[in-house]
Design a protein around this motif. Structure first.
Motif, PDB file in Angstrom:
ATOM      1  N   UNK A   1       0.841  -1.195   0.000  1.00 45.48           N
ATOM      2  CA  UNK A   1       0.000   0.000   0.000  1.00 45.48           C
ATOM      3  C   UNK A   1       0.879   1.249   0.000  1.00 45.48           C
ATOM      4  N   UNK A   2       0.480   2.238  -0.749  1.00 47.88           N
ATOM      5  CA  UNK A   2       1.257   3.469  -0.821  1.00 47.88           C
ATOM      6  C   UNK A   2       2.271   3.492  -1.949  1.00 47.88           C
ATOM      7  N   UNK A   3       2.300   2.446  -2.769  1.00 48.31           N
ATOM      8  CA  UNK A   3       3.230   2.420  -3.897  1.00 48.31           C
ATOM      9  C   UNK A   3       2.914   3.550  -4.882  1.00 48.31           C
ATOM     10  N   UNK A   4       3.967   4.221  -5.338  1.00 48.34           N
ATOM     11  CA  UNK A   4       3.824   5.298  -6.321  1.00 48.34           C
ATOM     12  C   UNK A   4       4.176   4.754  -7.704  1.00 48.34           C
ATOM     13  N   UNK A   5       3.309   5.009  -8.669  1.00 50.97           N
ATOM     14  CA  UNK A   5       3.510   4.546 -10.035  1.00 50.97           C
ATOM     15  C   UNK A   5       3.867   5.740 -10.928  1.00 50.97           C
ATOM     16  N   UNK A   6       4.917   5.571 -11.720  1.00 55.83           N
ATOM     17  CA  UNK A   6       5.368   6.635 -12.613  1.00 55.83           C
ATOM     18  C   UNK A   6       4.922   6.331 -14.038  1.00 55.83           C
ATOM     19  N   UNK A   7       4.148   7.252 -14.610  1.00 56.56           N
ATOM     20  CA  UNK A   7       3.644   7.125 -15.969  1.00 56.56           C
ATOM     21  C   UNK A   7       4.570   7.910 -16.898  1.00 56.56           C
ATOM     22  N   UNK A   8       5.096   7.255 -17.926  1.00 57.45           N
ATOM     23  CA  UNK A   8       6.067   7.867 -18.832  1.00 57.45           C
ATOM     24  C   UNK A   8       5.540   7.784 -20.266  1.00 57.45           C
TER      25      UNK A   8
END
Length: 229
Positions: free
Chosen positions: A92-99
């Motif tokens: 929980x709390x994972x940050x996803x980076x959209x490129x």
């Protein structure tokens, strides 16, 4: 009788003064676009990419009418150190980076300019934007400074704004986006992608091209979802 006639107007005046004044009608405030601080893209801070039905990257051709104006390659990555990016198994709390890597098509033969007619007072905007709200956006956003220098002639040529939750990367400086060159835009969300969606748009040289790329689904409030009707 004369006394009663004198008293009646005074009583009416007192009643009229005691009546409450109507409350002012609130005027809705229109939210203005907010300028966001842009950060450089550092691929070293990214971990493994999410592998979807189309693989680790989603490719789409950007077309305006019957002409190809560019291509876009997108992916979503977990934080640095992640060997396998599987949203269902991430803490929980994972940050996803959209490129999103957008490459313009090579220059075509210019059309003959008309000798007569009004001069163009303002060139059409060049921008890359979302057509939907950025669900889960954590205010981390930016682009590749090195690519902006190569493609536009300036590292600071792009401004980023949020307009009603939709992110917009707009070219505001430089010599114009060079044909055949690439610009990479990125942003972060607390939500993983729900799948590719027609949620992006490229506008260049007066042409608009819808782009399909990974996009998060709207977050559902569990309390509201479980509330009996």
């Amino acid at each position: 009788m004369r006394k009663l006639l004198l008293i009646a107007p005074l009583a009416l005046a007192a009643c009229s003064q005691e009546q409450p004044e109507p409350e002012p009608t609130p005027t809705p405030t229109v939210a203005q676009p907010r300028t966001l601080a842009a950060a450089d893209l550092d691929l070293a801070t990214l971990g493994a990419k999410i592998v979807g039905p189309q693989g680790p990257e989603v490719e789409t051709v950007l077309s305006a009418g019957n002409r190809e104006v560019g291509k876009m390659v997108s992916f979503v990555a977990c934080p640095e150190g992640t060997e396998e990016c599987k949203p269902g198994e991430m803490p929980e709390g994972t940050i996803y980076t959209y490129v999103h890597q957008v490459t313009l098509a090579e220059a075509q033969e210019p059309e003959a300019e008309a000798s007569d007619g009004p001069e163009a007072l303002e060139s059409p905007p060049t921008l890359f934007r979302m057509t939907q709200k950025a669900h889960g956006f954590n205010r981390a956003v930016g682009y590749s400074n090195a690519q902006a220098l190569d493609a536009l002639g300036s590292e600071d040529a792009i401004s980023i704004t949020s307009d009603d939750g939709r992110l917009i990367w707009r070219v505001v400086e430089g010599d114009g986006w060079k044909p055949g060159s690439t610009l990479t835009f990125w942003w972060q969300s607390t939500l993983p992608p729900a799948g590719p969606a027609d949620a992006y748009l490229l506008e260049v040289d007066g042409n608009q091209a819808v782009a399909k790329g990974p996009f998060p689904a709207e977050e559902i409030d569990e309390k509201s979802a479980n509330k009996p009707e």
